[in-house]
Design a protein around this motif. Sequence first.
Motif, PDB file in Angstrom:
ATOM      1  N   THR A 245      10.173  -0.981   8.014  1.00 21.89           N
ATOM      2  CA  THR A 245       8.877  -0.689   8.637  1.00 21.89           C
ATOM      3  C   THR A 245       7.821  -1.306   7.724  1.00 21.89           C
ATOM      4  OG1 THR A 245       8.499   1.360   7.405  1.00 21.89           O
ATOM      5  CG2 THR A 245       9.708   1.558   9.488  1.00 21.89           C
ATOM      6  N   GLU A 246       6.575  -1.281   8.145  1.00 26.21           N
ATOM      7  CA  GLU A 246       5.502  -1.799   7.291  1.00 26.21           C
ATOM      8  C   GLU A 246       5.423  -1.012   5.982  1.00 26.21           C
ATOM      9  OE1 GLU A 246       3.640  -4.576   7.499  1.00 26.21           O
ATOM     10  OE2 GLU A 246       4.944  -4.999   9.201  1.00 26.21           O
ATOM     11  N   ASP A 307      10.920 -13.033   8.184  1.00 20.91           N
ATOM     12  CA  ASP A 307       9.640 -12.516   8.695  1.00 20.91           C
ATOM     13  C   ASP A 307       9.749 -12.131  10.168  1.00 20.91           C
ATOM     14  OD1 ASP A 307       6.680 -12.130   8.123  1.00 20.91           O
ATOM     15  OD2 ASP A 307       6.594 -13.444   9.873  1.00 20.91           O
ATOM     16  N   HIS A 311       9.093  -8.354  11.638  1.00 18.55           N
ATOM     17  CA  HIS A 311       7.923  -8.117  12.501  1.00 18.55           C
ATOM     18  C   HIS A 311       8.239  -8.473  13.949  1.00 18.55           C
ATOM     19  CE1 HIS A 311       6.193  -8.838   8.429  1.00 18.55           C
ATOM     20  NE2 HIS A 311       5.498  -7.756   8.760  1.00 18.55           N
ATOM     21  N   LYS A 315       2.785  -9.420  13.675  1.00 23.61           N
ATOM     22  CA  LYS A 315       2.029  -8.804  12.576  1.00 23.61           C
ATOM     23  C   LYS A 315       0.757  -8.157  13.100  1.00 23.61           C
ATOM     24  CE  LYS A 315       3.768 -11.455   8.695  1.00 23.61           C
ATOM     25  NZ  LYS A 315       3.493 -12.426   7.631  1.00 23.61           N
ATOM     26  N   LYS A 316       0.475  -6.981  12.531  1.00 21.95           N
ATOM     27  CA  LYS A 316      -0.721  -6.255  12.982  1.00 21.95           C
ATOM     28  C   LYS A 316      -1.912  -6.658  12.136  1.00 21.95           C
ATOM     29  CE  LYS A 316       2.248  -2.481  14.382  1.00 21.95           C
ATOM     30  NZ  LYS A 316       2.831  -1.195  14.023  1.00 21.95           N
TER      31      LYS A 316
END
Length: 316
Positions: A245-246, A307, A311, A315-316
């Motif tokens: 998770t982030e 990556d 994600h 990407k947020k």
Amino acid sequence: MKTKHILGALSLAALMVSTAYAKTLTLPVVSKGYQHEFFQTVKMGTVAAAKDLGVETSFVGPADETQIAEQIQLIENTMAKKPDGILLAALDANALTPLVETANSRGIKIVTFDSGVNSDIPASFVATNNVKAGAEAADALAAEVGGKGKVGVIAHVAGTSSAIERSEGFTKQMKEKYPQITVLPVQYSDGDPQKAMDKTTDMVQANPDLVGIYATNEGSTLGVANAIDSLGIKGKVKVIGFDSTEAIIGFLKSGVLQGFVVQDAYQIGYQGIKALNDAINGKAVAKVIDIPVKFVSMKNINDPAVDKLLHPFGKK
């Protein structure tokens, strides 16, 4: 000639009618949960596969991964709607077996994903090779601790095949390859970050010579990382996690985590629906479909392929 035209018209009409009334397969998903990003990514894969294959799907799961009775009820509710097949991630390999047998007796095809059942009925099992992934985590942690010392395991749900296999793969690899490493008895956190944090704190306090911890899923990894961070022992106790998770990526970048195993959750969902569709349509399906994992560390986190895995929603 006129008769041929009439017959041709009738054949075309019959084809149009049969096409119009051709049954669209219904392939619902009963997951172990939906709160973790892992299962949201699985769902994204199932939806994409359903769209590509022209089938219908839906996605349900209990509120957390301890609710076996709730999952049983969800499966019963799903079967009552008479689907063509069910894609299932079992919370308990034994408790869910009778439901799989019931589905089979009703002509409902079953494919399992992530965590299977103790039965040969499912047409396929789509998942990470959890034993192999656990062994890979052992190699990574052994390298971090210099091949010696005392390490712990914070696993998720005790009866879940994924937790059992990820833990067994880890402990077996440590025993066979790293005789100077002692693995403490596995502690289970139900995949709950707070429980994992508490278990980690207790483990560290009871073992001041602890050099490393392996966490077996998203919730466990978050809990272990939070405990190591709050105890101020970042770097002293090395941590290898599982899932992404982030927040987990943030713990890697800050040095609380030294690495984590990431699954291709999107492909697990996509290939699960595809295997179920193929099985219903009489196509050959592999009994086990292994979706490879990737080990992520600061060495490869910026690789484009990594990556994309980290994600899946962008990407947020």
